[in-house]
Design an enzyme around this catalytic site. Structure first.
Site, PDB file in Angstrom:
ATOM      1  N   TYR A  56       0.858  -1.184   0.000  1.00 39.21           N
ATOM      2  CA  TYR A  56       0.000   0.000   0.000  1.00 39.21           C
ATOM      3  C   TYR A  56       0.890   1.227   0.000  1.00 39.21           C
ATOM      4  O   TYR A  56       1.842   1.312   0.781  1.00 39.21           O
ATOM      5  CB  TYR A  56      -0.895   0.005   1.251  1.00 39.21           C
ATOM      6  CG  TYR A  56      -1.820   1.199   1.326  1.00 39.21           C
ATOM      7  CD1 TYR A  56      -2.855   1.360   0.404  1.00 39.21           C
ATOM      8  CD2 TYR A  56      -1.665   2.170   2.325  1.00 39.21           C
ATOM      9  CE1 TYR A  56      -3.713   2.452   0.478  1.00 39.21           C
ATOM     10  CE2 TYR A  56      -2.521   3.253   2.401  1.00 39.21           C
ATOM     11  CZ  TYR A  56      -3.547   3.397   1.476  1.00 39.21           C
ATOM     12  OH  TYR A  56      -4.394   4.472   1.554  1.00 39.21           O
ATOM     13  N   LYS A 112       3.854   9.207   8.631  1.00 41.07           N
ATOM     14  CA  LYS A 112       3.618   8.657   9.968  1.00 41.07           C
ATOM     15  C   LYS A 112       4.604   9.202  11.025  1.00 41.07           C
ATOM     16  O   LYS A 112       4.439  10.327  11.452  1.00 41.07           O
ATOM     17  CB  LYS A 112       3.527   7.135   9.892  1.00 41.07           C
ATOM     18  CG  LYS A 112       2.316   6.765   8.982  1.00 41.07           C
ATOM     19  CD  LYS A 112       1.880   5.336   8.934  1.00 41.07           C
ATOM     20  CE  LYS A 112       0.582   5.266   8.114  1.00 41.07           C
ATOM     21  NZ  LYS A 112       0.556   4.312   7.046  1.00 41.07           N
ATOM     22  N   ASP A 163       9.157   2.959  -0.054  1.00 40.91           N
ATOM     23  CA  ASP A 163       8.098   3.573   0.737  1.00 40.91           C
ATOM     24  C   ASP A 163       8.349   3.191   2.188  1.00 40.91           C
ATOM     25  O   ASP A 163       8.054   2.073   2.611  1.00 40.91           O
ATOM     26  CB  ASP A 163       6.742   3.062   0.250  1.00 40.91           C
ATOM     27  CG  ASP A 163       5.588   3.643   1.055  1.00 40.91           C
ATOM     28  OD1 ASP A 163       5.835   4.189   2.152  1.00 40.91           O
ATOM     29  OD2 ASP A 163       4.443   3.534   0.589  1.00 40.91           O
TER      30      ASP A 163
END
Ligand SMILES: *Cc1c(COP(=O)(O)O)cnc(C)c1O
Length: 445
Positions: A148, A285, A257
């Protein structure tokens, strides 16, 4: 759950939210549909604990899905954020702390010399892809099944996280042209990777995708170097090295990522742990300390192509927001070698305890973990790709998760997401969690 669940304040708030927000939430997994219950509305968090609007207390292993590596409302992070807010929340003009944050990231990641900040990981992915396409003059992106990278059009095919949770192959509304520029390769499948990037081994599933001579149309290979959105599924031996090699062979950029792994699995993220060096890194995050932030980083020669240094356009009204930058800097300042050692110990204690609890109750599970994250797969054999994750007993996971909630443990309400133990979790809280897990394994047996 008790029949009185419908009389709770959460239930009342959910009924109202359903009228005003699609599905009653602002991000799908929060709705808890995958574990067959309604969402819990939160009043506040403190350290490793969440308090809901009905006065229930939980040990929290979602921790906002990754940002809260220090738990809720850590005093240093709170103080830095409040101090920044007092000076004004946003200026649309540069502030000193933005360069400080870039310098801190550059100290931690050798591959990063410059940083462009965004407000989310999704935006950072968009920026990285645009930059990679501009640098190479090519369009195709290679990604891995189960990964994702945010809700970017072109990368929703076989994406993990909420799509995996909802069992969606992709999303309506994605233009065919965006999907057509993406090649999806099964994770941990060297032959498929070779086939998709113009190497040997063409008789695999992804061999169906024509990728042009020798992978010469590939702009970037993008991956979670430690996938955590189909659950935690580490790369098998040599796979990350092979991905690096194939990117080089194709003349494509390698984009890591590290939205989850960055500043979590080690000081410098998965690139430090693995020794495999990407061209561009997507962050999010932890870098925002619980406030909205993301970033793309890389060598200056690449990063200088972004406007206004270069011609690749990218912008954001709230990018590099002073509150997010302050929270991010305060979070990173607390993340020294000792912190990573403690996070590693805490995760190991939890992983080991969950394994033992399941073994005692005769429940076959696989616990995959790295410092600061783990997944409990309801599977008899280790999970190495999306197909393996999808073969897990999600129903049983859901029942176990509901049972854990009734015992005060807030685990991710999906088989396909990671648990996020934090530096705020005490050994006592970990042991309480393990005891609850054992009782819940027993309850669902
Ligand atoms: C969460 C996540 C994103 C998206 O970040 P948002 O801030 O939710 O847009 C991208 N990549 C990975 C690996 C993630 O876990």
């Amino acid at each position: 759950m008790p029949a009185s669940l419908t009389d709770t304040r959460s239930a009342e708030l959910y009924r109202r939210a359903l009228e005003l927000l699609p599905g009653g939430v602002n991000s799908p997994v929060r709705a808890m549909r995958a574990i067959g219950r309604d969402p819990i509305f939160i009043e506040r968090g403190a350290g490793a604990e969440l308090y809901d609007v009905d006065g229930n207390r939980f040990i929290d292993y979602v921790c906002s899905w990754g940002p809260l590596i220090h738990g809720h409302a850590h005093p240093d992070v709170l103080e830095a954020t409040v101090a920044a807010a007092r000076r004004g929340s946003s200026f649309g003009a540069p502030t000193a702390a933005e360069a400080e944050l870039a310098a801190e990231v550059a100290r931690r990641m050798d591959s990063v010399e410059m940083l462009r900040m965004t407000c989310s990981g999704t935006e950072a992915t968009m920026t990285a892809l645009r930059l990679a396409r501009a640098v190479t003059g090519r369009e195709r992106i290679v990604k891995f099944a189960g990964a994702y990278h945010g809700h970017v059009d072109g990368l929703l095919a076989q994406a993990g996280s909420g799509l995996a949770t909802a069992g969606l192959p992709s999303s309506p509304g994605v233009p065919a042209s965006a999907a057509a520029a993406t090649t999806v390769v099964p994770w941990n499948d060297p032959d498929a990777l070779l086939a998709a990037t113009g190497g040997a081994a063409a008789n695999t599933r992804s061999g169906e995708h024509e990728t042009g001579a020798g992978g010469g149309d590939i702009a970037a290979i993008v991956l979670e170097p430690l996938p955590a959105n189909m659950g935690v599924v580490p790369a098998e031996n040599g796979f990350l090295e092979l991905v690096r090699e194939r990117a080089d062979a194709c003349g494509a950029l390698l984009v890591f990522d590290e939205v989850i792994t960055g500043f979590r699995v080690s000081r410098g993220g998965m690139q430090e742990l693995s020794g495999v060096v990407p061209d561009l890194t997507i962050m999010g995050k932890v870098i925002g300390g619980g406030l909205p932030a993301g970033a793309v980083g890389g060598r200056s020669e690449l990063m200088r192509m972004l406007a206004p240094a270069g011609e690749v356009y990218q912008a954001g009204t709230l990018s590099g927001n002073p509150l997010a930058v302050a929270a991010g800097l305060a979070s990173l300042a607390l993340l020294d070698d000792d912190a990573y050692a403690r996070l590693d110990q805490c995760t190991d204690r939890l992983a080991q305890g969950l394994r033992e609890a399941a073994a005692q109750m005769g429940r076959p599970i696989q616990v995959a973990s790295a410092p600061g994250l783990l997944t409990v797969f309801f599977s008899e054999s280790p999970v190495s790709d999306l197909a393996g994750a999808q073969a897990c007993d999600s129903q049983a996971y859901g029942a176990w998760c509901r049972s854990l909630l009734s015992r005060g443990v807030y685990a991710p309400p999906s088989q396909f997401e990671a648990w996020f133990p934090s530096l705020a979790h005490t050994p006592e809280q970990i042991d309480t969690t393990i005891a609850a897990a054992a009782s819940s394994f027993e309850e669902i047996a």
